[in-house]
Design a protein around this motif. Structure first.
Motif, PDB file in Angstrom:
ATOM      1  N   ALA A   1       0.931  -1.014   0.036  1.00 43.58           N
ATOM      2  CA  ALA A   1       0.071   0.129   0.180  1.00 43.58           C
ATOM      3  C   ALA A   1       0.928   1.230   0.203  1.00 43.58           C
ATOM      4  CB  ALA A   1      -1.004   0.113   1.123  1.00 43.58           C
ATOM      5  N   SER A   2       0.480   2.311  -0.699  1.00 41.57           N
ATOM      6  CA  SER A   2       1.085   3.457  -0.792  1.00 41.57           C
ATOM      7  C   SER A   2      -0.076   4.645  -1.032  1.00 41.57           C
ATOM      8  CB  SER A   2       2.102   3.615  -2.033  1.00 41.57           C
ATOM      9  OG  SER A   2       1.282   3.516  -3.131  1.00 41.57           O
ATOM     10  N   GLY A   3       0.535   5.767  -0.584  1.00 41.63           N
ATOM     11  CA  GLY A   3      -0.514   7.021  -0.756  1.00 41.63           C
ATOM     12  C   GLY A   3      -0.737   7.382   0.754  1.00 41.63           C
ATOM     13  N   ARG A   4      -2.127   7.338   1.024  1.00 44.31           N
ATOM     14  CA  ARG A   4      -2.799   7.482   2.443  1.00 44.31           C
ATOM     15  C   ARG A   4      -3.094   6.238   3.003  1.00 44.31           C
ATOM     16  NH1 ARG A   4      -8.003  11.142   2.609  1.00 44.31           N
ATOM     17  NH2 ARG A   4      -7.583  11.056   4.762  1.00 44.31           N
ATOM     18  N   THR A   5      -1.791   5.787   3.394  1.00 39.18           N
ATOM     19  CA  THR A   5      -1.602   4.662   4.054  1.00 39.18           C
ATOM     20  C   THR A   5      -2.183   4.079   5.341  1.00 39.18           C
ATOM     21  OG1 THR A   5       0.652   5.119   4.972  1.00 39.18           O
ATOM     22  CG2 THR A   5       0.462   3.680   2.934  1.00 39.18           C
ATOM     23  N   LEU A   6      -2.619   5.530   6.114  1.00 41.62           N
ATOM     24  CA  LEU A   6      -3.313   5.486   7.335  1.00 41.62           C
ATOM     25  C   LEU A   6      -4.480   4.833   6.973  1.00 41.62           C
ATOM     26  CD1 LEU A   6      -1.828   8.486   9.238  1.00 41.62           C
ATOM     27  CD2 LEU A   6      -1.278   5.951   9.587  1.00 41.62           C
ATOM     28  N   SER A   7      -5.023   5.009   5.642  1.00 45.77           N
ATOM     29  CA  SER A   7      -6.630   4.672   5.536  1.00 45.77           C
ATOM     30  C   SER A   7      -6.494   3.137   5.181  1.00 45.77           C
ATOM     31  CB  SER A   7      -6.886   5.321   4.224  1.00 45.77           C
ATOM     32  OG  SER A   7      -7.185   6.692   4.661  1.00 45.77           O
ATOM     33  N   ALA A   8      -5.443   2.353   5.046  1.00 41.72           N
ATOM     34  CA  ALA A   8      -5.526   1.106   4.870  1.00 41.72           C
ATOM     35  C   ALA A   8      -5.508   0.131   6.042  1.00 41.72           C
ATOM     36  CB  ALA A   8      -4.052   0.743   3.967  1.00 41.72           C
ATOM     37  N   ASN A   9      -6.536   0.234   6.742  1.00 46.67           N
ATOM     38  CA  ASN A   9      -6.589  -0.316   8.103  1.00 46.67           C
ATOM     39  C   ASN A   9      -6.806  -1.778   7.948  1.00 46.67           C
ATOM     40  OD1 ASN A   9      -5.874   1.901   9.584  1.00 46.67           O
ATOM     41  ND2 ASN A   9      -8.055   2.836   9.367  1.00 46.67           N
ATOM     42  N   ALA A  10      -8.242  -2.325   7.757  1.00 45.94           N
ATOM     43  CA  ALA A  10      -8.335  -3.393   7.244  1.00 45.94           C
ATOM     44  C   ALA A  10      -7.995  -3.735   5.883  1.00 45.94           C
ATOM     45  CB  ALA A  10      -9.973  -4.029   7.412  1.00 45.94           C
ATOM     46  N   MET A  11      -7.352  -5.216   5.781  1.00 47.77           N
ATOM     47  CA  MET A  11      -6.954  -5.471   4.215  1.00 47.77           C
ATOM     48  C   MET A  11      -7.446  -7.019   3.980  1.00 47.77           C
ATOM     49  SD  MET A  11      -3.125  -3.685   4.149  1.00 47.77           S
ATOM     50  CE  MET A  11      -3.414  -3.895   2.371  1.00 47.77           C
ATOM     51  N   GLY A  12      -7.671  -7.064   2.752  1.00 45.85           N
ATOM     52  CA  GLY A  12      -8.178  -8.508   2.484  1.00 45.85           C
ATOM     53  C   GLY A  12      -7.906  -8.804   0.920  1.00 45.85           C
ATOM     54  N   TRP A  13      -8.151 -10.191   0.633  1.00 47.86           N
ATOM     55  CA  TRP A  13      -7.700 -10.705  -0.619  1.00 47.86           C
ATOM     56  C   TRP A  13      -8.924 -11.253  -1.191  1.00 47.86           C
ATOM     57  CZ3 TRP A  13      -3.167 -10.143  -3.375  1.00 47.86           C
ATOM     58  CH2 TRP A  13      -2.111  -9.918  -2.540  1.00 47.86           C
ATOM     59  N   PHE A  14      -9.391 -11.072  -2.527  1.00 49.21           N
ATOM     60  CA  PHE A  14     -10.529 -11.549  -3.109  1.00 49.21           C
ATOM     61  C   PHE A  14      -9.893 -12.209  -4.522  1.00 49.21           C
ATOM     62  CE2 PHE A  14     -14.425  -9.749  -1.007  1.00 49.21           C
ATOM     63  CZ  PHE A  14     -13.657  -8.840  -0.325  1.00 49.21           C
ATOM     64  N   ARG A  15     -10.931 -13.021  -5.071  1.00 49.16           N
ATOM     65  CA  ARG A  15     -10.339 -13.526  -6.416  1.00 49.16           C
ATOM     66  C   ARG A  15     -11.396 -13.791  -7.165  1.00 49.16           C
ATOM     67  NH1 ARG A  15      -9.031 -19.668  -4.444  1.00 49.16           N
ATOM     68  NH2 ARG A  15     -11.139 -20.515  -4.095  1.00 49.16           N
ATOM     69  N   GLN A  16     -11.130 -13.907  -8.712  1.00 46.98           N
ATOM     70  CA  GLN A  16     -12.283 -13.704  -9.676  1.00 46.98           C
ATOM     71  C   GLN A  16     -11.767 -14.705 -10.876  1.00 46.98           C
ATOM     72  OE1 GLN A  16     -13.375 -10.078 -11.473  1.00 46.98           O
ATOM     73  NE2 GLN A  16     -15.550 -11.221 -12.069  1.00 46.98           N
ATOM     74  N   ALA A  17     -12.535 -16.051 -10.846  1.00 46.71           N
ATOM     75  CA  ALA A  17     -12.122 -16.904 -11.973  1.00 46.71           C
ATOM     76  C   ALA A  17     -12.708 -16.597 -13.167  1.00 46.71           C
ATOM     77  CB  ALA A  17     -12.363 -18.207 -11.406  1.00 46.71           C
ATOM     78  N   PRO A  18     -12.337 -16.843 -14.401  1.00 48.53           N
ATOM     79  CA  PRO A  18     -13.104 -16.561 -15.594  1.00 48.53           C
ATOM     80  C   PRO A  18     -14.796 -17.348 -15.515  1.00 48.53           C
ATOM     81  CG  PRO A  18     -10.961 -17.563 -16.204  1.00 48.53           C
ATOM     82  CD  PRO A  18     -11.155 -17.759 -14.440  1.00 48.53           C
ATOM     83  N   GLY A  19     -15.453 -16.124 -16.026  1.00 47.90           N
ATOM     84  CA  GLY A  19     -16.958 -16.458 -15.903  1.00 47.90           C
ATOM     85  C   GLY A  19     -17.405 -16.483 -14.393  1.00 47.90           C
ATOM     86  N   LYS A  20     -16.726 -16.204 -13.331  1.00 43.58           N
ATOM     87  CA  LYS A  20     -17.572 -16.194 -12.083  1.00 43.58           C
ATOM     88  C   LYS A  20     -17.265 -14.865 -11.512  1.00 43.58           C
ATOM     89  CE  LYS A  20     -16.510 -21.096 -11.099  1.00 43.58           C
ATOM     90  NZ  LYS A  20     -15.908 -22.062 -10.097  1.00 43.58           N
ATOM     91  N   GLU A  21     -18.048 -14.665 -10.302  1.00 41.92           N
ATOM     92  CA  GLU A  21     -18.300 -13.235  -9.675  1.00 41.92           C
ATOM     93  C   GLU A  21     -16.751 -13.266  -8.706  1.00 41.92           C
ATOM     94  OE1 GLU A  21     -22.913 -12.601  -9.273  1.00 41.92           O
ATOM     95  OE2 GLU A  21     -21.849 -12.890  -7.576  1.00 41.92           O
ATOM     96  N   ARG A  22     -16.476 -12.139  -8.435  1.00 44.79           N
ATOM     97  CA  ARG A  22     -15.353 -11.971  -7.524  1.00 44.79           C
ATOM     98  C   ARG A  22     -15.788 -12.545  -6.153  1.00 44.79           C
ATOM     99  NH1 ARG A  22     -12.992  -6.171  -7.433  1.00 44.79           N
ATOM    100  NH2 ARG A  22     -15.005  -5.665  -6.444  1.00 44.79           N
ATOM    101  N   GLU A  23     -15.050 -13.251  -5.456  1.00 44.29           N
ATOM    102  CA  GLU A  23     -15.358 -13.834  -4.140  1.00 44.29           C
ATOM    103  C   GLU A  23     -14.267 -13.645  -2.944  1.00 44.29           C
ATOM    104  OE1 GLU A  23     -15.381 -18.255  -4.269  1.00 44.29           O
ATOM    105  OE2 GLU A  23     -13.169 -18.327  -4.954  1.00 44.29           O
ATOM    106  N   PHE A  24     -14.724 -13.444  -1.798  1.00 46.69           N
ATOM    107  CA  PHE A  24     -13.781 -13.125  -0.700  1.00 46.69           C
ATOM    108  C   PHE A  24     -13.056 -14.423  -0.496  1.00 46.69           C
ATOM    109  CE2 PHE A  24     -12.563 -12.044   3.364  1.00 46.69           C
ATOM    110  CZ  PHE A  24     -12.681 -13.038   4.132  1.00 46.69           C
ATOM    111  N   VAL A  25     -11.523 -14.259  -0.080  1.00 45.72           N
ATOM    112  CA  VAL A  25     -10.580 -15.112   0.066  1.00 45.72           C
ATOM    113  C   VAL A  25     -10.099 -15.009   1.557  1.00 45.72           C
ATOM    114  CG1 VAL A  25      -8.288 -16.140  -0.362  1.00 45.72           C
ATOM    115  CG2 VAL A  25     -10.020 -15.325  -2.167  1.00 45.72           C
ATOM    116  N   ALA A  26      -9.721 -13.863   2.039  1.00 45.97           N
ATOM    117  CA  ALA A  26      -9.346 -13.612   3.408  1.00 45.97           C
ATOM    118  C   ALA A  26      -9.198 -12.468   3.773  1.00 45.97           C
ATOM    119  CB  ALA A  26      -7.800 -14.394   3.577  1.00 45.97           C
ATOM    120  N   ALA A  27      -9.184 -11.993   5.085  1.00 47.78           N
ATOM    121  CA  ALA A  27      -9.308 -10.557   5.669  1.00 47.78           C
ATOM    122  C   ALA A  27      -8.473 -10.536   6.825  1.00 47.78           C
ATOM    123  CB  ALA A  27     -10.666 -10.146   5.807  1.00 47.78           C
ATOM    124  N   ILE A  28      -7.776  -9.509   7.182  1.00 41.55           N
ATOM    125  CA  ILE A  28      -6.932  -9.393   8.393  1.00 41.55           C
ATOM    126  C   ILE A  28      -7.401  -7.861   8.619  1.00 41.55           C
ATOM    127  CG2 ILE A  28      -4.839  -8.718   7.085  1.00 41.55           C
ATOM    128  CD1 ILE A  28      -3.563 -10.171   9.345  1.00 41.55           C
TER     129      ILE A  28
END
Length: 121
Positions: A24-51
């Motif tokens: 993260a760069s820029g206003r990094t103080l706004s990057a509090n919660a962070m997470g990962w998502f993924r999107q496979a071809p032909g599918k909706e984006r889905e939640f993977v993990a959060a911290i």
């Protein structure tokens, strides 16, 4: 604004491992919660993990639990996703996300451009 840049994607055989990073760069103080998502071809984006900002609260999708590990280095404003025992169904574009709300799990304001992960059988 917060800019997020993912790295670490690539091609790996089933059963292998990859480690994704998101800086993260820029206003990094706004990057509090962070997470990962993924999107496979032909599918909706889905939640993977959060911290949470402190790192003490972590959530995983059932499909990746016990195989993926999310962590963060707050001093470097970086979040990681260690992916082990990869399966072909893990193939997707993986996106990093961040939000000022330190407690959010699935709703994020800022998004990266994504990094491709391809798992061959």
């Amino acid at each position: 604004q917060v800019q997020l840049v993912e790295s670490g994607g690539g091609l790996v055989q089933a059963g292998g491992s990859l480690r994704l990073s998101c800086a993260a760069s820029g206003r990094t103080l706004s990057a509090n919660a962070m997470g990962w998502f993924r999107q496979a071809p032909g599918k909706e984006r889905e939640f993977v993990a959060a911290i949470s900002m402190s790192g003490r609260s972590i959530r995983y999708a059932d499909s990746v639990k016990d195989r993926f590990t999310i962590s963060r280095d707050s001093a470097k404003y970086t979040v990681y996703l260690q992916m082990d025992s990869l399966k072909p169904e893990d193939t997707a574009v993986y996106y990093c996300a961040a939000d000022p709300d330190p407690t959010t799990i699935r709703i994020y304001r800022y998004w990266g451009q994504g990094t491709q992960v391809t798992v061959s059988s």
